[in-house]
Design a protein around this motif. Structure first.
Motif, PDB file in Angstrom:
ATOM      1  N   LEU A 104       0.826  -1.205   0.000  1.00 16.81           N
ATOM      2  CA  LEU A 104       0.000   0.000   0.000  1.00 16.81           C
ATOM      3  C   LEU A 104       0.861   1.256   0.000  1.00 16.81           C
ATOM      4  O   LEU A 104       0.602   2.205  -0.765  1.00 16.81           O
ATOM      5  CB  LEU A 104      -0.922  -0.020   1.220  1.00 16.81           C
ATOM      6  CG  LEU A 104      -1.912   1.141   1.346  1.00 16.81           C
ATOM      7  CD1 LEU A 104      -2.869   1.150   0.160  1.00 16.81           C
ATOM      8  CD2 LEU A 104      -2.693   1.041   2.649  1.00 16.81           C
ATOM      9  N   SER A 128       3.002   1.515  -3.454  1.00 17.60           N
ATOM     10  CA  SER A 128       2.167   1.827  -4.614  1.00 17.60           C
ATOM     11  C   SER A 128       1.634   3.253  -4.537  1.00 17.60           C
ATOM     12  O   SER A 128       1.664   3.992  -5.528  1.00 17.60           O
ATOM     13  CB  SER A 128       1.006   0.834  -4.704  1.00 17.60           C
ATOM     14  OG  SER A 128       1.477  -0.486  -4.838  1.00 17.60           O
ATOM     15  N   THR A 129       1.152   3.652  -3.348  1.00 16.67           N
ATOM     16  CA  THR A 129       0.617   5.006  -3.197  1.00 16.67           C
ATOM     17  C   THR A 129       1.701   6.054  -3.399  1.00 16.67           C
ATOM     18  O   THR A 129       1.497   7.042  -4.123  1.00 16.67           O
ATOM     19  CB  THR A 129      -0.024   5.163  -1.807  1.00 16.67           C
ATOM     20  OG1 THR A 129      -1.034   4.170  -1.621  1.00 16.67           O
ATOM     21  CG2 THR A 129      -0.633   6.548  -1.649  1.00 16.67           C
ATOM     22  N   VAL A 160       2.819   6.213  -7.132  1.00 11.67           N
ATOM     23  CA  VAL A 160       1.854   6.894  -7.990  1.00 11.67           C
ATOM     24  C   VAL A 160       1.855   8.394  -7.704  1.00 11.67           C
ATOM     25  O   VAL A 160       1.746   9.212  -8.625  1.00 11.67           O
ATOM     26  CB  VAL A 160       0.448   6.295  -7.799  1.00 11.67           C
ATOM     27  CG1 VAL A 160      -0.598   7.121  -8.525  1.00 11.67           C
ATOM     28  CG2 VAL A 160       0.415   4.863  -8.304  1.00 11.67           C
ATOM     29  N   ALA A 161       1.980   8.778  -6.437  1.00 12.96           N
ATOM     30  CA  ALA A 161       2.024  10.205  -6.096  1.00 12.96           C
ATOM     31  C   ALA A 161       3.219  10.888  -6.750  1.00 12.96           C
ATOM     32  O   ALA A 161       3.090  11.962  -7.347  1.00 12.96           O
ATOM     33  CB  ALA A 161       2.074  10.377  -4.576  1.00 12.96           C
ATOM     34  N   LEU A 169     -10.571   0.210  -4.674  1.00 11.57           N
ATOM     35  CA  LEU A 169     -10.201   1.441  -5.367  1.00 11.57           C
ATOM     36  C   LEU A 169     -10.834   1.501  -6.751  1.00 11.57           C
ATOM     37  O   LEU A 169     -11.305   2.559  -7.178  1.00 11.57           O
ATOM     38  CB  LEU A 169      -8.677   1.534  -5.477  1.00 11.57           C
ATOM     39  CG  LEU A 169      -8.114   2.778  -6.178  1.00 11.57           C
ATOM     40  CD1 LEU A 169      -8.508   4.033  -5.405  1.00 11.57           C
ATOM     41  CD2 LEU A 169      -6.599   2.686  -6.292  1.00 11.57           C
ATOM     42  N   TRP A 200       1.244  -2.153  -7.747  1.00  8.74           N
ATOM     43  CA  TRP A 200       0.840  -3.132  -6.736  1.00  8.74           C
ATOM     44  C   TRP A 200       1.225  -4.546  -7.156  1.00  8.74           C
ATOM     45  O   TRP A 200       1.632  -5.368  -6.333  1.00  8.74           O
ATOM     46  CB  TRP A 200      -0.665  -3.031  -6.516  1.00  8.74           C
ATOM     47  CG  TRP A 200      -1.190  -3.919  -5.432  1.00  8.74           C
ATOM     48  CD1 TRP A 200      -1.476  -5.248  -5.526  1.00  8.74           C
ATOM     49  CD2 TRP A 200      -1.477  -3.551  -4.070  1.00  8.74           C
ATOM     50  NE1 TRP A 200      -1.937  -5.737  -4.332  1.00  8.74           N
ATOM     51  CE2 TRP A 200      -1.952  -4.721  -3.420  1.00  8.74           C
ATOM     52  CE3 TRP A 200      -1.402  -2.367  -3.354  1.00  8.74           C
ATOM     53  CZ2 TRP A 200      -2.326  -4.705  -2.083  1.00  8.74           C
ATOM     54  CZ3 TRP A 200      -1.801  -2.369  -2.031  1.00  8.74           C
ATOM     55  CH2 TRP A 200      -2.249  -3.525  -1.410  1.00  8.74           C
ATOM     56  N   PHE A 235      -1.379   2.556 -10.253  1.00 12.53           N
ATOM     57  CA  PHE A 235      -1.424   1.947  -8.921  1.00 12.53           C
ATOM     58  C   PHE A 235      -1.524   0.428  -9.031  1.00 12.53           C
ATOM     59  O   PHE A 235      -0.837  -0.307  -8.308  1.00 12.53           O
ATOM     60  CB  PHE A 235      -2.615   2.500  -8.140  1.00 12.53           C
ATOM     61  CG  PHE A 235      -2.721   1.985  -6.731  1.00 12.53           C
ATOM     62  CD1 PHE A 235      -2.094   2.643  -5.688  1.00 12.53           C
ATOM     63  CD2 PHE A 235      -3.449   0.828  -6.448  1.00 12.53           C
ATOM     64  CE1 PHE A 235      -2.188   2.172  -4.382  1.00 12.53           C
ATOM     65  CE2 PHE A 235      -3.551   0.348  -5.155  1.00 12.53           C
ATOM     66  CZ  PHE A 235      -2.916   1.016  -4.119  1.00 12.53           C
ATOM     67  N   THR A 241      -7.072  -2.939  -4.263  1.00 12.67           N
ATOM     68  CA  THR A 241      -7.196  -2.517  -5.649  1.00 12.67           C
ATOM     69  C   THR A 241      -8.631  -2.672  -6.144  1.00 12.67           C
ATOM     70  O   THR A 241      -9.118  -1.850  -6.931  1.00 12.67           O
ATOM     71  CB  THR A 241      -6.254  -3.345  -6.546  1.00 12.67           C
ATOM     72  OG1 THR A 241      -6.494  -4.746  -6.333  1.00 12.67           O
ATOM     73  CG2 THR A 241      -4.813  -3.047  -6.220  1.00 12.67           C
TER      74      THR A 241
END
Length: 285
Positions: free
Chosen positions: A84, A87-88, A91-92, A266, A217, A213, A263
């Motif tokens: 988590l 991946s977060t 992507v950010a 999301l 992941w 993401f 996922t």
């Protein structure tokens, strides 16, 4: 006005049902396996009638996996948190770097722009094994081996090209006259980018972020080589279920359910943006 006959409606419904069953059956079967013991899973013939148990999920949450050889300590929940976080954060960072770059490639035509964009895209096509050895040596020398920062940096090979090329198409679809009119009113380039371009490309950015993401992941090979056990994501941590006494199929199934839950949630939450973004990106001219 075209009318659909009752027979056609029935056939269409049957076709849709068959397609849904075909794609959903593996997920449903894995979900059922997660509530079974190894003995129930391996019995012949298999059956959907069984006595459900929560021992598989209990083992994952508590970190104690019971095997024929004894109790095995696992860190599945930490691996889930690592996935988590990685991946977060990836992507950010990818959105922070990729969205302005996509706008530049979509709006500003300069010498070598297409070559640079294609070079960035080629990083996505390159096999991970091609860069793993030099990256490992390089990271060891600069102190980024076995660090979250190093992994987030490497994940940009997955995330950044995807975001760049998807979002670029959305910026190219936005009529430039809208931005020119806003600039003529006396607003700066950054204000135009923030208040006009970004909101109009919002669905595309959301779709690109969601896809990035999911790709981040699901990555396996980078974390397997470049991270130790305490920083590995859930895709690598699942290897703990393959023990000397055999494969713990129930725990594997429970791990799959828990690992796809973020996922899946999301995707359900952002499905409106995903469908709208991909639909807009498919219309050119």
């Amino acid at each position: 006005m075209d009318t659909v006959s009752p027979l056609e409606r029935v056939l269409r419904g049957l076709a849709i049902t068959v397609v849904i069953l075909f794609f959903m059956f593996p997920i449903v079967w894995i979900f059922l396996m997660s509530f079974q013991t190894n003995e129930t899973i391996l019995r012949v013939p298999p059956s959907v009638v069984f006595e459900p148990t929560l021992t598989n999920y209990t083992a994952l949450i508590t970190g104690k996996l019971e095997t024929a050889a004894g109790t095995l300590e696992i860190a599945f929940m930490r691996n889930l948190w690592n996935s988590l976080f990685l991946s977060t954060a990836s992507v950010a960072v990818g959105l922070l770097l990729g969205v302005p770059a996509a706008y530049a490639f979509g709006r500003l035509k300069f010498r070598g722009s297409e070559d640079i964009a294609f070079t960035l895209l080629s990083f996505r096509f390159a096999p991970p094994l091609l860069v793993l050895l030099p990256l490992t040596i390089y990271f060891q020398k600069i102190g980024l081996a076995d660090t979250y920062v190093g992994l987030i940096w490497v994940y940009q090979l997955i995330v950044l090209p995807l975001i760049l090329w998807i979002v670029r198409g959305y910026f190219e679809d936005i009529p430039a006259d809208i931005e020119y009119a806003y600039r003529i009113a006396g607003h700066s380039w950054f204000s135009t980018f923030r208040k006009i371009a970004l909101p109009l490309a919002g669905p595309g950015i959301a779709a690109a972020g969601l896809l990035a993401f999911i790709f981040a992941w699901n990555n396996f090979i980078f974390a397997l080589v470049l991270a130790s056990a305490d920083k590995q994501p859930v895709t690598v941590g699942a290897l703990a279920f393959v023990t000397a006494s055999g494969i713990q199929y129930g725990q594997v199934a429970a791990g799959i359910v828990l690992s796809i839950a973020p996922t899946f949630a999301l995707a359900l939450y952002a499905q409106r943006y995903l469908v709208e973004g991909l639909s807009l990106g498919a219309v050119k001219g």
